[in-house]
Every structure is written in C-alpha cells, then in structure tokens.
Design an enzyme around this catalytic site. Structure first.
Site, short mmCIF file in Angstrom:
data_model
loop_
_atom_site.label_atom_id
_atom_site.label_comp_id
_atom_site.label_asym_id
_atom_site.label_seq_id
_atom_site.Cartn_x
_atom_site.Cartn_y
_atom_site.Cartn_z
N ILE A 149 0.83 -1.22 0.00
CA ILE A 149 0.00 0.00 0.00
C ILE A 149 0.86 1.27 0.00
O ILE A 149 0.41 2.34 -0.40
CB ILE A 149 -0.96 -0.03 1.22
CG1 ILE A 149 -2.18 0.83 0.98
CG2 ILE A 149 -0.24 0.36 2.51
CD1 ILE A 149 -3.31 0.57 1.96
N ASN B 8 11.32 -8.94 7.07
CA ASN B 8 11.65 -8.37 8.37
C ASN B 8 11.11 -9.32 9.44
O ASN B 8 10.00 -9.83 9.32
CB ASN B 8 11.01 -6.98 8.52
CG ASN B 8 11.59 -5.98 7.55
OD1 ASN B 8 12.79 -5.96 7.31
ND2 ASN B 8 10.73 -5.16 6.95
N GLY C 165 12.45 -4.86 12.34
CA GLY C 165 11.58 -3.82 11.79
C GLY C 165 10.25 -4.34 11.28
O GLY C 165 9.58 -3.67 10.48
N HIS D 146 5.62 -12.11 5.84
CA HIS D 146 5.52 -11.58 4.47
C HIS D 146 6.91 -11.35 3.92
O HIS D 146 7.81 -10.93 4.64
CB HIS D 146 4.70 -10.29 4.42
CG HIS D 146 5.08 -9.26 5.43
ND1 HIS D 146 4.73 -9.37 6.76
CD2 HIS D 146 5.79 -8.10 5.32
CE1 HIS D 146 5.20 -8.33 7.42
NE2 HIS D 146 5.87 -7.54 6.57
N HIS E 265 8.81 -9.06 1.17
CA HIS E 265 8.73 -7.90 0.29
C HIS E 265 9.51 -8.25 -0.97
O HIS E 265 10.62 -8.77 -0.89
CB HIS E 265 9.42 -6.68 0.92
CG HIS E 265 8.82 -6.20 2.20
ND1 HIS E 265 8.01 -5.08 2.27
CD2 HIS E 265 8.91 -6.67 3.48
CE1 HIS E 265 7.64 -4.89 3.53
NE2 HIS E 265 8.18 -5.82 4.28
P1 AMP Z 1 6.91 -4.86 7.68
O1 AMP Z 1 7.49 -3.59 8.25
O2 AMP Z 1 7.97 -5.76 7.09
O3 AMP Z 1 6.00 -5.57 8.64
O4 AMP Z 1 6.05 -4.42 6.43
C1 AMP Z 1 4.69 -4.22 6.46
C2 AMP Z 1 4.29 -3.69 5.11
O5 AMP Z 1 2.91 -3.85 4.95
C3 AMP Z 1 4.61 -2.22 4.88
O6 AMP Z 1 5.47 -2.09 3.74
C4 AMP Z 1 3.24 -1.58 4.66
O7 AMP Z 1 3.27 -0.55 3.71
C5 AMP Z 1 2.44 -2.77 4.17
N1 AMP Z 1 0.99 -2.68 4.38
C6 AMP Z 1 0.35 -2.33 5.53
N2 AMP Z 1 -0.98 -2.38 5.35
C7 AMP Z 1 -1.17 -2.79 4.06
C8 AMP Z 1 -2.33 -3.02 3.28
N3 AMP Z 1 -3.57 -2.87 3.77
N4 AMP Z 1 -2.17 -3.42 1.99
C9 AMP Z 1 -0.93 -3.57 1.48
N5 AMP Z 1 0.20 -3.37 2.18
C10 AMP Z 1 0.08 -2.97 3.45
#
Ligand code: AMP
Length: 121
Positions: free
Chosen positions: A34, A94, A100, A107, A109
């Site tokens: 997002i 992460n 972080g 997940h 990235h």
């Molecule tokens: P992390 O810091 O590795 O937990 O990354 C979490 C990621 O989830 C971040 O890059 C956010 O931008 C992403 N994120 C959070 N909410 C959403 C959402 N509703 N849809 C897509 N990505 C999201």
C-alpha cells in the site's frame, strides 16, 4: 507470542480488507504494498497463520515452505522482474522488533523495477 487473528494481513486473507492482488494459489497470496518503497513493491504472504519467518521455518509443513518459495518465483515472473528477464529484484523479510517487522503475519517484500541500492541503511 501467539498469532493475532486481527492483524491486517489476516483481514486481507479473509477478504475483509481489499488488496491489489497479483497472484493467489493454495499456499500464498501476493498483492501490491500500500506504501511502495520502490517502483515495484509486492508482498507475498503464506495462507497459513505464521507470525514471522522463524515461526514459519519451525512450524510450517514442507509443502507450505516449498509453496512459499515457489510463490515468490511465480510472482517475480508475473511482475517481469525475475532473473530470466535480466532484471532481478530483492526479496526481504523483516523479523521481529529489531528486524523492523510491523505486521505480525509472515511476508516477503519483493522490490524491483529499478536499482534497489544499498542492502541496509
Ligand atoms: P513490515 O514492516 O515488514 O512488517 O512491512 C509491512 C508492510 O505492509 C509495509 O510495507 C506496509 O506498507 C504494508 N501494508 C500495511 N498495510 C497494508 C495493506 N492494507 N495493503 C498492502 N500493504 C500494506
């Protein structure tokens, strides 16, 4: 720490929150981040309830682990950044506080579409 069923990716998996879906199969769901940090910024998440990579490596089945890795490859191909395109990308997970991690559902990235730059800042 137990899995939080109300984390945002659990809600996306249940269809309670929309996402820009890239790919889905038995093992993974992939969608666009997002708040993209690079031209291409995709997320690949397992369908199972795993908090982070350590939880996944310890508790997921072999099929789920293979499904996750294959899912990353399939998504990279779909996005046109896989190594056979000559481009490449960065896959990053992460893990926990020092890592972080903000969302407590594993997940990866996938960053691509341009030079990704320094590994750690
Ligand atoms: P992390 O810091 O590795 O937990 O990354 C979490 C990621 O989830 C971040 O890059 C956010 O931008 C992403 N994120 C959070 N909410 C959403 C959402 N509703 N849809 C897509 N990505 C999201």
């Amino acid at each position: 720490m137990s899995y939080d069923n109300n984390n945002i990716f659990a809600k996306i998996l249940r269809g309670e929150i929309p996402c820009k879906k890239i790919y889905e199969d038995e093992f993974v769901l992939s969608f666009h981040d997002i708040n993209p940090q690079k031209k291409i910024h995709a997320l690949v998440i397992p369908k199972g309830k795993y908090i982070d990579l350590d939880d996944f490596s310890s508790n997921a089945s072999s099929e789920e682990i293979v499904g996750m890795l294959k899912g990353i490859n399939i998504v990279a191909k779909k996005l046109g950044i896989s190594i056979d395109t000559g481009k490449g990308y960065r896959a990053l997970a992460n893990i926990g506080g020092d890592g972080g991690q903000e969302v407590p559902h594993l997940h990866f990235h996938l960053f691509g579409g341009e030079k990704i730059g320094r590994m750690v800042q």
